[in-house]
Scaffold this active site. Structure first.
Site, mmCIF file in Angstrom:
data_model
loop_
_atom_site.group_PDB
_atom_site.id
_atom_site.type_symbol
_atom_site.label_atom_id
_atom_site.label_comp_id
_atom_site.label_asym_id
_atom_site.label_seq_id
_atom_site.Cartn_x
_atom_site.Cartn_y
_atom_site.Cartn_z
ATOM 1 N N MET A 225 -2.498 -5.380 3.232
ATOM 2 C CA MET A 225 -2.072 -4.288 2.356
ATOM 3 C C MET A 225 -3.288 -3.466 1.994
ATOM 4 O O MET A 225 -4.075 -3.859 1.153
ATOM 5 C CB MET A 225 -1.438 -4.855 1.089
ATOM 6 C CG MET A 225 -0.253 -5.767 1.396
ATOM 7 S SD MET A 225 1.000 -4.896 2.308
ATOM 8 C CE MET A 225 1.572 -6.196 3.368
ATOM 9 N N CYS A 226 -3.514 -2.369 2.691
ATOM 10 C CA CYS A 226 -4.831 -1.779 2.538
ATOM 11 C C CYS A 226 -4.959 -0.433 3.227
ATOM 12 O O CYS A 226 -4.023 0.092 3.791
ATOM 13 C CB CYS A 226 -5.874 -2.699 3.126
ATOM 14 S SG CYS A 226 -5.232 -4.031 4.103
ATOM 15 N N GLY A 227 -6.176 0.068 3.175
ATOM 16 C CA GLY A 227 -6.515 1.279 3.892
ATOM 17 C C GLY A 227 -7.732 1.015 4.761
ATOM 18 O O GLY A 227 -8.585 0.209 4.407
ATOM 19 N N VAL B 50 -10.396 -0.815 2.371
ATOM 20 C CA VAL B 50 -10.086 -1.043 0.951
ATOM 21 C C VAL B 50 -8.897 -1.994 0.896
ATOM 22 O O VAL B 50 -7.973 -1.892 1.698
ATOM 23 C CB VAL B 50 -9.760 0.266 0.188
ATOM 24 C CG1 VAL B 50 -10.978 1.155 0.119
ATOM 25 C CG2 VAL B 50 -8.581 0.996 0.802
ATOM 26 N N ASP C 124 0.823 -1.210 0.000
ATOM 27 C CA ASP C 124 0.000 0.000 0.000
ATOM 28 C C ASP C 124 0.858 1.262 0.000
ATOM 29 O O ASP C 124 0.506 2.264 -0.610
ATOM 30 C CB ASP C 124 -0.989 -0.007 1.177
ATOM 31 C CG ASP C 124 -0.378 -0.599 2.448
ATOM 32 O OD1 ASP C 124 0.859 -0.690 2.501
ATOM 33 O OD2 ASP C 124 -1.127 -0.962 3.354
#
Lengths: 652, 300
Positions: free
Chosen positions: B1-3, B147, A431
């Site tokens: 791996m994200c928000g 997300v 990310d």
């Protein structure tokens, strides 16, 4: 004054508008920033940018000479790799404020997030509030001033620079110590605070490197090295190299370091054969006639692609590991061969840039020699995550090679045993990586291909991240890849072989229906055009060669690259040794070798019945060993062994 | 791996623009995860108990299995409707949740069970989900969202976040990071009879926290212990019927920014999401310190 409204203009267009206004000498006001990322990234003009609100990640990153004033907060990495100029932030800063700062001034009126000033080289980072943990982590130079408290482990593994703390020092990081500030230090800080109108009545504690970890304690004994071809022959229990290794370790009491790659038998391209009849190769044919080897690389997202006369690149190798003369020879050879050179870690040499017609510029964890000016001069940018020789570890450059000139280009203290960080300050996951890629695209106007270099670990997952994070191509490096210095345990035992890495990458892309949509440049023990053809047929888009190019240019494979006394002037920074290297002679030798590689690829492509190397496919291959068949899924057919041997003599 | 993002409205009574707020906040950090999006919403107006299942369009067998399992557990059906890749089933049920939940899990892919909680997650962006599920029309008191950029597992609706704490009504989690002692923790919980639906480390956090709540600990105590027990990098948000909380690892490798005023608390991976709630306004945000946790709840 030009006003830019981010509620109506996307950041990409806004940065174009900021650059245009700055070129006309206009100051800029950014309204409705609403914490968006990359504001003013890559700005190289002495104008003022007022940000009326909060900015997101990398505000003022990769800038040179501009003055930024941010009314409220900033996200991660404010002033990333800034060369000169200033940023004043009215509120708080997120993590890694002033990361890799190379000059200029960053002033945070509020609090600092974690790891402030990580790998900074020069300039000043001032925090009026408190700092979170690991302020000054792995800093190489410059000054951090914290008026409040410093948080956990301040100055952890700093190798240069100074940290001044006005408040409480919770505790010190490893290899940091507190000393008395000099009157001059205090006067300098006072003047700095006055310039920004900041009142502070307290005193300071000064934190510097304690010098306990800058050098390895005991040097390895000098012994006559076993040449790599001997060293890498077979594995028996108590051979000469095992005995020598135990002796050395009993003297130095730590792991050993050497150059070159894994030196034990591993499944490789020799375990695969081409389904070609050697009789179809006749020496009278003009090898290059009627076969296309040219390709472009890197325009998946609309960048200007690299143009290759054949599917071969020079693998990334640093100025540092290699001498300047060697880097120049490689660059010149790449130009003569119509292929691409790569800076490796440690910055772009002007001489190298001038010699290479196309150059990839590599960004590593320590941000050594990384700056906006060279980014703009590069033909492609590359984010190094890891390499095949030592996946997951940072580079090592022994003190002997860290000369004044080299230290200057990297922005580090001279004469330390340089250990690069094992991970990037601002890439903790996929990310963050996507934001980093975006920063580079913003800084260079979306014109440069951006690639990712990765060692072979969890390739099947990693390749998906590379695809999703929007890279233009992947440089994938297997276990057999070489290096200028790494611990022997890691060289031999960490990572997966090149053949398996390529197959896993292809499988990973297939999982996400992206098989033909992500070019893979395969490297790690690719010796010649025959290996290249096999890799291409298996599914690589191109290959890169490092060790082979170095050997073509005079390397004697003694594996002592790390020592810094290379007798042929390649892996050294010692002027006396480097003087032995004849740049023009070796450039020609490397270029001649690449012409052989070109002919090998062309001959085999034609002999397999194709007119373009891109027609090579898995149908052209068989596995000679059950192991290679299991790894690649190719049919096992040892009957090709004899034909393969005959073929090799014909294309050698 | 994200928000991640979460919002908690402090004002008594709910009826807040919950869905709209989370759709906007997640759109703000969609760059952190383009593969899938999800919401855990504490809604007004759910009658009885809401169950949401992933059921393929043509999978009538799954619907039959769900109906049979409901009947077998004495749950009476109030309503059943299809929404996107899911089927929403409202029932009256007053028995024990865990055995009921496991039985439902065996009937079909269960997304959530709650008396106020409804988890909506699917492949696609925040706006795409809003179109399919009309998330922005949903009103309620608090919620969390996510997300996702899929790395190790597939891009499938069921791999999206939030994760429901399987077996515990009204508990959900969103997580950014990686739990490195996943298997050790999972084996401990499995030894005590918990079932896991995925190999996703976020599901583990959800079950871990819910288990502690079920054993009478407060959310605060559960989060405090989680900072010690969980290894790796994490920033996560957990939500219950009454409130939300966060916990952050000691490495602070994953970002988290917070905004609080008299009316609400909003937390997100990046400030850009918080600003979506207050366009054009500089916010006095804070970054939670490493190794810390905090909760907000509606006092009853």
């Amino acid at each position: 004054m030009v006003t830019i409204d981010l509620s109506t203009l996307p950041v990409r267009d806004a940065n174009e508008a900021i650059r245009a206004a700055a070129a006309a000498g206009e100051d800029i006001e950014v309204v409705n920033p609403d914490a968006r990322h990359h504001i003013g990234v890559g700005l190289v003009a002495p104008v003022t940018v007022h940000v009326k609100g909060s900015a997101g990640y990398f505000c003022a990153g990769l800038s040179h000479g501009a003055r930024f004033e941010v009314e409220s907060n900033v996200g991660w990495g404010v002033g990333d790799s800034m060369y000169a100029g200033s940023v004043v932030v009215g509120g708080n800063a997120g993590a890694i404020a002033g990361v890799a700062l190379r000059g200029g001034e960053v002033v945070i009126k509020g609090n600092l997030g974690s790891r402030a000033g990580q790998v900074m080289k020069a300039g000043t980072l001032l925090c009026c509030g408190n700092a979170s943990f690991l302020a000054g982590y792995m800093m190489y130079g410059g000054r951090i001033v914290i008026l409040g408290d410093s948080g956990d482990r301040v100055g952890e593994d700093m190798s240069g620079g100074t940290i001044f703390v006005g408040g409480k020092v919770e505790n010190l990081g490893s290899d940091a110590k507190v000393v008395e500030p000099t009157a001059e230090d205090l006067a300098d800080i006072r003047a700095f605070l006055d310039r920004y109108g900041i009142a502070f009545g307290g005193t300071f504690k000064k934190i510097v490197n304690a010098g306990t970890k800058l050098r390895y304690g005991v040097n390895e004994p000098i012994s006559r090295p076993l040449p790599h071809p001997v060293f890498s022959e077979g594995e028996t229990y108590w051979n000469a190299k095992v005995v020598e290794d135990i002796h050395a370790k009993s003297l130095i009491g730590r792991y050993r370091i050497r150059g070159y790659g894994a030196s034990k038998p591993l499944p490789h391209f020799g375990d695969i054969a081409l389904k070609v009849d050697p009789a179809r190769l006749t020496p009278t044919q003009d090898a290059l006639d009627g076969v296309n080897l040219a390709m472009t690389l890197g325009d998946r997202h609309g960048a200007v692609p690299l143009k290759l006369s054949m599917p071969v690149l020079i693998a990334p190798m640093s100025y540092g590991a290699l001498s300047k003369s060697t880097k120049m020879a490689l660059a010149r050879a790449s130009r003569l061969a119509g292929i691409v050179e790569n800076t490796g870690e440690g910055g772009m040499l002007p001489e190298e840039r001038a010699e290479a017609s196309q150059l990839i510029y590599q960004c590593l964890s320590g941000r050594l020699g990384w700056n906006i000016h060279d980014m703009l001069k590069a033909d492609a940018l590359e984010i190094y995550i890891s390499q095949g020789a030592k996946p997951g570890l940072g580079g090592q450059l022994m003190a002997k090679k860290v000369t004044k000139e080299l230290a200057a280009i990297r922005g580090i203290p001279e004469g330390i045993d340089l250990r690069s960080p094992s991970r990037h300050p601002d890439i903790m996951g996929a990310d963050d990586l996507v934001i980093k890629v975006e920063e580079f695209r913003e800084a260079t106007g979306y014109t440069k291909p951006i690639s990712i270099k990765m060692g072979a670990g969890r390739v099947r997952d990693d390749i998906k991240i590379a695809y999703k994070d929007g890279f233009d191509f992947v440089q994938l490096d297997g276990l057999q890849g070489s290096t200028g210095a790494a611990s022997t345990e890691v060289l031999e035992n960490v990572g997966i072989p090149t053949l398996a890495a390529l197959q896993e990458a292809l499988d990973g892309l297939k999982d996400i229906d992206a098989k033909n949509d992500m070019p893979i440049v395969m490297m790690g023990g690719i010796k010649d055009g025959v290996d290249a053809v096999k890799a291409l047929a298996l599914g690589a888009s191109a290959v890169a060669m490092g060790t082979a190019a170095i050997i073509a240019g005079g390397c004697i494979s003694c594996m002592q690259c790390h020592v810094g006394n290379c007798v042929v002037g390649i892996a050294t920074q010692d002027p006396e040794h480097e003087a032995r290297y004849q740049t023009e002679v070796q450039a020609q030798a490397i270029a001649r070798f690449f012409e052989v590689v070109r002919r090998q690829i062309a001959m085999l492509t034609k002999a397999l019945g194709h007119s373009d190397f891109q027609q090579l496919s898995r149908d052209d291959l068989v596995a000679l060993t059950p192991e290679a068949a299991a790894i690649t899924g190719l049919p096992y057919d040892p009957t090709y062994r004899a034909a393969s041997a005959e073929l090799l003599t014909k294309v050698a | 791996m994200c928000g991640i993002a979460g919002i908690f409205f402090k004002t008594q009574g709910s009826n807040q623009i919950l869905g709209r707020a989370l759709v906007d906040m997640l759109d703000g950090c969609q760059h952190r995860g383009p593969d899938s999006t999800g919401f855990a919403l504490y809604e007004d107006g759910i009658e009885g108990l809401r169950l949401r299942f992933m059921v393929a369009e043509d999978d009538t067998a799954a619907l039959d299995r769900i109906r049979a399992a409901l009947a077998a557990h004495g749950a009476t059906l109030r309503s059943e409707k299809r929404e996107g890749a899911t089927v929403v089933v409202d029932v009256d049920y007053s028995g024990e949740i865990r055995p009921f939940a496991y039985a439902m899990e065996h009937a079909a892919k269960l997304v959530s069970i709650g008396s106020t909680l409804d988890i909506i997650k699917d492949v696609g962006t925040s706006h795409q989900l809003d179109e399919t599920y009309r998330v922005s029309e949903i009103r309620g008191s608090h919620g969390i969202g996510h997300v996702r950029l899929a790395t190790e597992s597939d891009v499938k609706p069921e791999a999206a976040h939030p994760f429901w704490a399987t077996g515990f009504a009204d508990v959900a989690i969103v997580h950014n990071g990686q739990i490195t002692n996943y298997w050790k923790m999972r084996r401990r919980l499995e030894a005590r009879g918990f079932e896991f639906r995925t190999d996703n480390d976020s599901e583990l956090i959800a079950v871990y926290v819910a288990d502690k709540l079920a054993r009478g600990e407060t959310l605060e105590q559960a989060l405090e212990q989680s900072v010690d027990d969980l290894d790796g990098t994490f920033s996560f948000l957990v939500s219950t019927k009454d409130g939300i909380g966060f916990a952050k690892d000691r490495l602070a490798a994953k970002p988290m920014v917070m905004y609080e005023d008299d009316g609400l608390v909003a937390i997100a991976s990046e400030e850009v999401s918080l600003n979506r709630l207050f366009p054009g306004k500089p916010l006095a945000t804070t970054e939670p310190a490493p190794g810390t946790f905090r909760t907000w709840s509606r006092s009853i």
